[in-house]
Design an enzyme around this catalytic site. Sequence first.
Site, PDB file in Angstrom:
ATOM      1  N   ASP A  75      -9.547  -9.728  -9.892  1.00 39.93           N
ATOM      2  CA  ASP A  75      -9.701 -10.658  -8.775  1.00 39.93           C
ATOM      3  C   ASP A  75     -11.200 -10.688  -8.476  1.00 39.93           C
ATOM      4  OD1 ASP A  75     -10.103 -11.700  -6.231  1.00 39.93           O
ATOM      5  OD2 ASP A  75      -8.160 -11.034  -5.512  1.00 39.93           O
ATOM      6  N   LYS A 105       0.809  -1.236   0.000  1.00 38.18           N
ATOM      7  CA  LYS A 105       0.000   0.000   0.000  1.00 38.18           C
ATOM      8  C   LYS A 105       0.842   1.286   0.000  1.00 38.18           C
ATOM      9  CE  LYS A 105      -4.066  -2.175   1.854  1.00 38.18           C
ATOM     10  NZ  LYS A 105      -3.635  -3.469   2.374  1.00 38.18           N
TER      11      LYS A 105
END
Lengths: 360, 422
Positions: A218, A162
Amino acid sequence: MKALILVGGYGTRLRPLTLSIPKPLVDFCNKPILLHQVEALVKAGVSHVILAVSYMSELLEKEMKEQEQKLGIHISLSHEKEPLGTAGPLALARELLTENSEPFFVLNSDVICDFPFADMVRFHRHHGKEGTIVVTKVEEPSKYGVVVCEADTGRIHRFVEKPQVFVSNKINAGMYIFNPSVLERIQLQPTSIEKEIFPVMAEQGQLYAMELQGFWMDIGQPKDFLTGMCMYLQSLRLKQPERLHSGPGFVGNVLVDPTAKIGANCSIGPNVTVGADVVVEDGVRIKRCTVLKGSRIRSHSWLESCIVGWSSSVGQWVRMENVTVLGEDVIVNDELYLNGANVLPHKSIAESVPEPRIIM
Amino acid sequence: MLKAVVLIGGPQKGTRFRPLSFEVPKPLFPVAGVPMIQHHIEACTKVPNMKEILLIGFYQPNEALSRFLVSAQQEFKIPIRYLQEYAALGTGGGIYHFRDQILSGSPEAFFVLNADVCSEFPLEEMLTFHRLRGNPETFLMLGTTANRKQSLNYGCIVANADSHEVLHYVEKPSTFVSELINCGIYLFTPAIFRHIGAVFQRNQQELLLEENANGWQRAEAIRLEQDVFTALAGQGRLFAYKTEGFWSQIKSAGSAIYASRLYLSCYSQCHPERLAQNRTGGPTIRGNVYIHPTASVDSTAVLGPNVSIGKGVTIGAGVRVRESIILHGASLQDHTCVLNSIVGWDSTIGRWARVEGTPSDPNPNDPYAKIDSETLFRDGRLTPSITILGCNVTIPAEVVILNSIVLPHKELSRSFKNQIIL
Ligand SMILES: Nc1nc2c(ncn2[C@@H]2O[C@H](COP(=O)(O)OP(=O)(O)OP(=O)(O)O)[C@@H](O)[C@H]2O)c(=O)[nH]1
Ligand SMILES: Nc1nc2c(ncn2[C@@H]2O[C@H](COP(=O)(O)OP(=O)(O)OP(=O)(O)O)[C@@H](O)[C@H]2O)c(=O)[nH]1
Ligand SMILES: [Mg+2]
Ligand SMILES: [Mg+2]
């Protein structure tokens, strides 16, 4: 070649669908998620698929035994007693994976894309090191762990979780190819391949990134499942438009199982998949939805961004939207409004759900 | 002979009925397919010897009212006149101001009816009850039972169980007084004007003591409930007749849907011709439905229960309407779903759109519960209510409009929930 597919997660984020069957067996665009991968692997020359399973494996086993015959390959199951994470299952299947010195694939079971397996093999042989991971570009890298690699060779420098300042827009796409020697790095215990194995390999210059072309998603949660469906249908439009349904009442990319029945004066699409034995009655409007096998959508209903679970029934003049997901065998009474409802299997809904919530 | 007065109020009244009262005076709003006060008029004309009906209010003369007067006189073959107050004179001031008109022809008695109630109007029973006593110095009010909590929103009557004399009357008390409430339906004799006159005199005396007051206006503003009934109670002059029939106020737009249901359910008795039937080639009818003969309804539509379809309305294929009022000229395109809503005049709803409100029905488990006509907001939030589309509103295809109020002449471009859209 061999491939090991990680199918042992609980699939919690795809509930309520995964309360009925394991995630890899959930139909994505009218075909189990897992089969999309297995078929692509077979095309790329894989003849032995190892499924790393932990929970609800009986269903998987039964389903894959059937496929084994159809596809003419060998499918074996590697059972773990406790979840071993994303690396541990490799150690459990050590014997199968180290039978010879050929590289093997490792896949997360819930990604969808134009599977680049043949390219991966070529890329991997070309750089000659221990591992290759496929990476894909994303718009908002700060939400993911990103991969920092050399632009021309693909050699991975490091992983950043991140990132708050931009370092890369490439993320792990959940598809790998390894030499059997990778097993020397993995113990038979719960281990994360992303967090514990890859960083070390990168540091030692043994891990390369191959950039994926085209779409990737995903599909492990309903919202992304629907986004992935839109992408997949668009790629079908380009590559096999004859598989899509067209004609009056159909808008954009729509996939309809031949056994499904669609009534008069409907407007279906864009981006809809209708499964086997589904009945859509007259005057129904559906867009951006997946309707799973055996369901019935009664007349004059309106559905957008929903997943309708197997054998469910949606009543007349029902409005469902905003990622409403019905589990298996759910009944929605006539004239109700469901906004972002998440309905567990075998429920009968008699009242509207005006704001998103879970119906136990 | 007999007469009847309907108190129709005026433009400043009926604010809880907005935005529908912008387009048509509230007393003319259609309930079960006909103007609200047509039910009153019809009930009056059924009383033998009824010679004239007077509508008293403070509306400027207007086209809608004139047209209604003409058509009602034709239909019921009885003189019906509108008498306009020069200002809002209250529920007692208007009849006092026009007492000469009411008394001309010497009626034995006259009914006074609030316009904004729906009822079975047991007027003949009231008359019989009154005549039994044989005393022209006494008056009668219709009462009904409410639950303890809701009784506080009404005029409360304490009556002698045997004689039915009103012993005590209080308008909207703050603590519980009685479960018997005033229905806003009265039977008066000419003697009532002595009592209203006494209030007028007293008001005038008080005003003389004040300087610079515009005496006339203020002295004539008289409330029947607070000024007259409270004084008459316990004097052996005011009696209560209790009805077990249906009764409701029509204050909010939501109560118009409820009132429609009550009237529709007695149509099978009194107006079977007004109830739509299932027939081949026609729409599917569930329960009580009124369809204006000029409306065009597709045979695949499903209507009811409690639906009123107005003049010139167009209902497309596969449309569903339940617990709603569709006003004249509106158009519901194919596959739309309209629940617990009022669709305004000339409004259009696009294909597959959903227009839905939350019913504000009285508690079905309490036989004495009344509809709550509470205010729109509670704790700064819009309370979920029926959805109301004002006149000439356009709803695009496929959106949802939930618990919202859309003011007239709006063209919406997306979904709305729990909002007032100006
Ligand atoms: N064999 C095995 N596979 C796993 C394990 N944990 C996750 N996986 C698989 O690894 C892949 C990536 O995992 P996630 O995306 O977290 O999926 P998941 O755990 O099934 O689903 P969530 O419960 O929603 O997180 C999926 O294909 C999982 O099936 C495990 O302990 N053992
Ligand atoms: N002619 C005339 N009628 C009136 C006047 N005020 C009220 N009305 C009518 O009388 C009836 C009763 O009105 P109100 O006394 O205001 O209403 P309520 O039933 O006490 O209910 P609230 O509005 O809660 O006070 C309604 O049909 C009104 O239209 C008036 O000044 N003149
Ligand atoms: Mg997980
Ligand atoms: Mg009052």
